[in-house]
Design an enzyme around this catalytic site. Structure first.
Site, PDB file in Angstrom:
ATOM      1  N   HIS A 130      -2.268  35.345  82.373  1.00  0.00           N
ATOM      2  CA  HIS A 130      -0.979  34.844  82.031  1.00  0.00           C
ATOM      3  C   HIS A 130      -1.221  33.652  80.564  1.00  0.00           C
ATOM      4  O   HIS A 130      -2.422  33.258  80.753  1.00  0.00           O
ATOM      5  CB  HIS A 130      -0.498  33.906  83.016  1.00  0.00           C
ATOM      6  CG  HIS A 130       0.962  33.319  82.751  1.00  0.00           C
ATOM      7  ND1 HIS A 130       2.238  34.029  82.570  1.00  0.00           N
ATOM      8  CD2 HIS A 130       1.187  32.031  82.471  1.00  0.00           C
ATOM      9  CE1 HIS A 130       2.991  33.096  82.134  1.00  0.00           C
ATOM     10  NE2 HIS A 130       2.446  31.644  82.162  1.00  0.00           N
ATOM     11  N   LEU A 166       5.459  34.379  91.233  1.00  0.00           N
ATOM     12  CA  LEU A 166       5.380  34.639  89.702  1.00  0.00           C
ATOM     13  C   LEU A 166       4.150  33.721  88.940  1.00  0.00           C
ATOM     14  O   LEU A 166       4.426  32.397  89.278  1.00  0.00           O
ATOM     15  CB  LEU A 166       6.595  34.554  88.819  1.00  0.00           C
ATOM     16  CG  LEU A 166       6.624  34.815  87.479  1.00  0.00           C
ATOM     17  CD1 LEU A 166       6.096  36.203  87.103  1.00  0.00           C
ATOM     18  CD2 LEU A 166       7.830  34.418  86.529  1.00  0.00           C
ATOM     19  N   ARG A 199       7.208  42.931  84.506  1.00  0.00           N
ATOM     20  CA  ARG A 199       7.996  43.190  85.685  1.00  0.00           C
ATOM     21  C   ARG A 199       7.682  42.116  86.802  1.00  0.00           C
ATOM     22  O   ARG A 199       6.347  41.964  87.053  1.00  0.00           O
ATOM     23  CB  ARG A 199       7.975  44.380  86.043  1.00  0.00           C
ATOM     24  CG  ARG A 199       8.554  45.390  85.037  1.00  0.00           C
ATOM     25  CD  ARG A 199       9.841  45.297  84.639  1.00  0.00           C
ATOM     26  NE  ARG A 199      11.012  45.330  85.763  1.00  0.00           N
ATOM     27  CZ  ARG A 199      12.325  44.862  85.404  1.00  0.00           C
ATOM     28  NH1 ARG A 199      12.615  44.498  84.207  1.00  0.00           N
ATOM     29  NH2 ARG A 199      13.285  45.097  86.666  1.00  0.00           N
ATOM     30  N   GLY A 223      -0.576  46.008  74.906  1.00  0.00           N
ATOM     31  CA  GLY A 223      -1.690  46.401  75.464  1.00  0.00           C
ATOM     32  C   GLY A 223      -3.119  46.157  74.810  1.00  0.00           C
ATOM     33  O   GLY A 223      -4.111  46.747  75.018  1.00  0.00           O
ATOM     34  N   SER A 224      -3.043  45.054  74.064  1.00  0.00           N
ATOM     35  CA  SER A 224      -4.253  44.644  73.766  1.00  0.00           C
ATOM     36  C   SER A 224      -5.285  44.212  74.985  1.00  0.00           C
ATOM     37  O   SER A 224      -6.495  44.369  74.625  1.00  0.00           O
ATOM     38  CB  SER A 224      -4.257  43.462  72.699  1.00  0.00           C
ATOM     39  OG  SER A 224      -3.840  42.330  73.137  1.00  0.00           O
TER      40      SER A 224
HETATM   41  C1  GRF Z   1      -0.403  38.492  76.621  1.00  0.00           C
HETATM   42  O1  GRF Z   1      -0.510  37.252  75.735  1.00  0.00           O
HETATM   43  C2  GRF Z   1      -0.330  38.452  77.962  1.00  0.00           C
HETATM   44  O2  GRF Z   1      -1.305  37.203  78.443  1.00  0.00           O
HETATM   45  C3  GRF Z   1       1.073  38.010  78.290  1.00  0.00           C
HETATM   46  O3  GRF Z   1       1.566  38.871  77.354  1.00  0.00           O
HETATM   47  C4  GRF Z   1       0.748  39.559  76.233  1.00  0.00           C
HETATM   48  C5  GRF Z   1       0.376  40.888  76.592  1.00  0.00           C
HETATM   49  O4  GRF Z   1      -0.413  41.090  75.382  1.00  0.00           O
HETATM   50  N1  GRF Z   1       1.064  38.372  79.612  1.00  0.00           N
HETATM   51  P1  GRF Z   1      -1.021  42.588  75.450  1.00  0.00           P
HETATM   52  O5  GRF Z   1       0.085  43.492  75.476  1.00  0.00           O
HETATM   53  O6  GRF Z   1      -1.995  42.758  76.175  1.00  0.00           O
HETATM   54  O7  GRF Z   1      -1.392  42.984  73.764  1.00  0.00           O
END
Ligand code: GRF
Length: 208
Positions: free
Chosen positions: A109, A144, A91, A12-13
């Site tokens: 992404h 996707l 998902r 969740g960063s």
């Molecule tokens: C990020 O690199 C996002 O682009 C990808 O998965 C990672 C998730 O990181 N889909 P976070 O959970 O937001 O830290």
């Protein structure tokens, strides 16, 4: 005040970057809920500590994709979301779910789409000898990791990069372009036509 719901599956960063930008930049919007498909997502703990409501819609407890999508849509509706943000949400959702949130659901992404949709983007970019990599914020469509591109950020790929070092370099840029894209959406500055997104004031939709 616009109501934002963030969907996560893990750390969740990106969610944190959005919540913090909203507070710092005094957006006329509020993250009203964080929803995870995994009960053990670390990001839930952070959101709870910030006083943000959290919900879990556990995909393993639903018979099929449609049932999961319906439960997720119901949770989003309960929070009366204006904008839905996928932030590390792992998902795949169906076309009906996407249609319900068309034009008001964004995803980030970690690749320069349309290159490398799906998983292991950094590993693939290194294996292919790419010299640059990056991240993309886009509107969500039923395909996707596809949809009208709001903003992209580019990083160098070093000869010494590992999957982890490249992912970390890309992530710092994600934390810039996702909040910025969200702010533009909230301000009504994104114009979508024929699958292309332009910023109404001509702001740079790239970060180098
Ligand atoms: C990020 O690199 C996002 O682009 C990808 O998965 C990672 C998730 O990181 N889909 P976070 O959970 O937001 O830290």
């Amino acid at each position: 005040m616009k109501r934002i719901v963030i969907l996560i599956s893990g750390r969740g960063s990106n969610m944190q970057a959005i919540v913090e930008a909203a507070a710092r930049e005094r957006w006329d919007a509020k993250v009203v809920a964080v929803i995870s498909n995994r009960p053990d997502a670390e990001g839930l703990v952070w959101a709870q500590a910030r006083g943000i409501e959290t919900d879990v819609v556990d995909h393993t407890l639903h018979a099929d994709r449609d049932a999961f999508d319906r439960a997720l849509a119901a949770a989003i509706k309960r929070h009366a979301a204006d904008l839905v943000l996928m932030a590390g949400f792992m998902r795949i959702v169906g076309a009906a779910f996407v249609r319900q949130h068309e034009g008001r659901m964004l995803n980030i992404h970690p690749s320069l789409l349309p290159a490398y949709p799906g998983l292991h983007t950094h590993r693939k970019a290194i294996e292919d000898g790419c010299k640059v990599a990056g991240a993309t914020v886009h509107f969500v469509t039923p395909t996707l990791d596809h949809g009208p591109i709001v903003m992209q950020a580019v990083v160098h790929v070093m000869a010494s990069d590992t999957e982890a070092s490249l992912a970390a370099r890309v992530l710092t840029k994600e934390h810039v372009i996702y909040p910025r894209s969200v702010r533009w959406w909230l301000e009504g500055r994104l114009h979508v036509q024929d699958g292309r997104v332009t910023h109404t004031e001509g702001e740079a939709q790239w970060l180098l």
